[in-house]
Design an enzyme around this catalytic site. Structure first.
Site, mmCIF file in Angstrom:
data_model
loop_
_atom_site.group_PDB
_atom_site.id
_atom_site.type_symbol
_atom_site.label_atom_id
_atom_site.label_comp_id
_atom_site.label_asym_id
_atom_site.label_seq_id
_atom_site.Cartn_x
_atom_site.Cartn_y
_atom_site.Cartn_z
ATOM 1 C CG ASP A 1 42.166 46.006 106.163
ATOM 2 O OD1 ASP A 1 43.708 46.253 105.754
ATOM 3 O OD2 ASP A 1 42.237 46.118 106.812
ATOM 4 C CD GLU B 1 49.914 43.130 108.560
ATOM 5 O OE1 GLU B 1 49.107 42.697 108.357
ATOM 6 O OE2 GLU B 1 49.957 44.303 107.615
#
Length: 544
Positions: free
Chosen positions: A15, A187
């Protein structure tokens, strides 16, 4: 031009969120249940990277006691505006089943190395918050909103709300700005402004083999956002031959020379098993603007490449960090982490016996509360870990040793304990998907020893434990074990159509102590060594 070899942040570093401040580049990555929270890496050439700090270093910023495996810090977003660094992050308290308890916060600092402020609470409507700094000085938080209702898309779209720095809270209306594309599972939003547009870069398809990064744009901040008609900017889905799989969750970067890059999440599955024993990693790709104003990979297509053209800047190589932590006092290696909370003097100290780390036994490896465990990431397919300990257990309930750990349900543990027949002895315990086992037929006696050296040798999907009295003559303990147990793929499993567990982290090697009697017996560790073997094998070539 210099070449960048992917992944740039090997091992569990998912991420990524990247920024440039002057000539310095910084990447923040998720740490989940490991403490301290958020890893920040520094580079000046995009080739060489070094971990420099962890902003969430106090329990007042991050208290993860009781958090589930793969809970904790998800998808931090790092930004910089007018002399201040901002970090927004999620502390996930639950993530299985229809509900997700996801609390979002922001911390700030004047220096990237800190100190970082106490957290300001933002919201709990979803996860993956990101902070966009508008040209007029206003600040906007975008995040996925989670929809738990039956029959609904749980990935309920990307929402935006203004953040008041003066009031230290979100203010004004909440607006949904993007529902996502047909890939679904939308997302990881980030907003950028360029070419007269607002660009929304999102992750889609789920953080597994169907992962992707998609781009949408709008003329105004609140949309409507139109998705790029040519499809994902980046993906490795349906391309099993690619070395970099799971490509997605990207963040945009511009160099001082006007070069464009994205950093993104990826995984390197071993062949033929498909296990990502190193977890989800960070890679980089060179990009460009197309004639019609869309973002595209510079090499064409949407597949991630292992070798990428870097910027024309002076090479900046960091000093190599020592392989061995000697516990001689002062701060531990920046690579060492604990589970769900900080290392504190009441359970791990270098002050009671100079030259040793004294660790007091607490709860079992299944505990999500008080584990006495200190470990570091595995960042190479070939790696060794070694330690020496002095330990005088009085019963089988007291254990200390070397652990190869993914989460509370998946680990291997080479430990010293006391057995009624063998006396002081070495044993192995394991857990795969929560199923406990003891691979040895009987413990190996070390009766009369005052010190025991332990070693773990990992070669791709094989794990072999060793023990020694003098660290010169090593004896194997048991047979070769399956290292693929310590992987995302083994940690995630489905039964009768229902997901029973999720795995978002990676393999760690470290030391730990348990005292299940509650008497807090301690073990003294002389050193901890993590060494990457570095040899290239045919398996390595297959994976690059």
């Amino acid at each position: 031009m210099p070449l960048i070899r992917n992944p740039i942040l090997p091992g569990f570093n998912p991420d990524p969120s990247v920024i440039r401040v002057g000539e310095d580049y910084y990447i923040a990555t998720s740490t989940f249940e490991w403490f301290p929270g958020v890893q920040i890496h520094h580079s000046r050439d995009l080739v060489h990277w070094q971990v420099i700090t962890h902003p969430l270093s106090r329990t007042s910023q991050l208290d993860m006691t009781g958090n589930p495996d793969s809970g904790g810090v998800w998808a931090p977003c790092l930004s910089y505006h007018e002399g201040t660094y901002y970090l927004v992050y999620t502390d996930v308290k639950s993530h299985m089943g229809p509900f997700k308890d996801t609390h979002n916060y922001v911390v700030t600092a004047q220096d990237i190395r800190g100190p970082w402020s106490e957290p300001v609470y933002l919201n709990s409507s979803g996860f993956d918050p990101s902070l966009f700094h508008e040209e007029d000085g206003s600040k906007w938080v975008v995040n996925l909103t989670w929809d738990h209702r039956k029959g609904r898309n749980p990935f309920g779209g990307i929402v935006i709300q203004e953040y008041s720095e003066e009031r230290k809270e979100l203010v004004g209306p909440i607006r949904k700005i993007f529902d996502g594309t047909s890939l679904g599972l939308t997302e990881g939003p980030h907003i950028y402004r360029a070419n007269g547009y607002y660009y929304l870069l999102t992750a889609e398809g789920g953080t597994r083999l169907g992962h992707a990064a998609t781009v949408a744009r709008a003329k105004t901040l609140f949309g409507p956002y139109e998705a790029d008609p040519s499809g994902p900017l980046l993906t490795s889905r349906d391309q099993p031959e690619l070395a970099l799989q799971k490509a997605g969750h990207a963040c945009l970067l511009e160099t001082p020379q006007d070069g464009l890059y994205i950093v993104h999440l990826c995984g390197r599955p071993l062949r033929p098993s498909g296990s990502c024993t190193l977890g989800r990693e960070t890679a980089i790709q060179k990009c460009e603007w197309t004639e019609d104003g869309w973002l595209a990979l510079a090499g064409g297509g949407s597949a991630p490449e292992v070798l990428v053209e870097g910027p024309q800047v002076e090479e900046h190589i960091f000093e190599e960090e020592p392989e061995t932590e000697h516990f001689t006092g002062g701060a531990f290696s920046i690579h060492l982490h604990s589970l769900r909370g900080p290392v504190t003097e009441d359970w791990a100290t270098v002050n009671e016996r100079p030259g040793f780390l004294r660790v007091y036994g607490r709860e079992s490896l299944y505990s999500k509360h008080k584990q006495s465990l200190i470990a570091r990431r595995q960042q190479s397919f070939g790696a060794e870990a070694e330690t020496a300990l002095e330990f005088a257990p009085e019963s089988y309930q007291q254990m200390a040793g070397l652990v190869y750990y993914y989460n509370t349900n998946n680990y291997y543990y080479l430990f010293l304990s006391r057995d009624e027949q063998a006396g002081l002895s070495v044993g192995i315990m394991s857990s795969s998907r929560g199923v406990y086992d003891e691979p040895l037929a009987a413990p190996v006696s070390t009766q009369g020893w005052t010190r025991c050296h332990l070693k773990a040798v990992i070669d791709h999907e094989s794990l072999q434990f060793y023990y020694s009295k003098d660290a010169v003559e090593w004896q194997p303990v048991g047979g070769t074990l399956d290292a693929a147990t310590i992987s995302d793929e083994n940690a995630e499993w489905v039964k009768d159509g229902f997901a029973l567990d999720q795995g978002f982290t990676g393999a760690f090697l470290g030391i730990c102590v348990q005292d299940l009697s509650g008497r807090r017996l301690h073990a003294d560790f002389d050193y901890f060594t993590y060494r990457e073997t570095g040899h290239i094998t045919d398996k390595d070539k297959e994976n690059t």
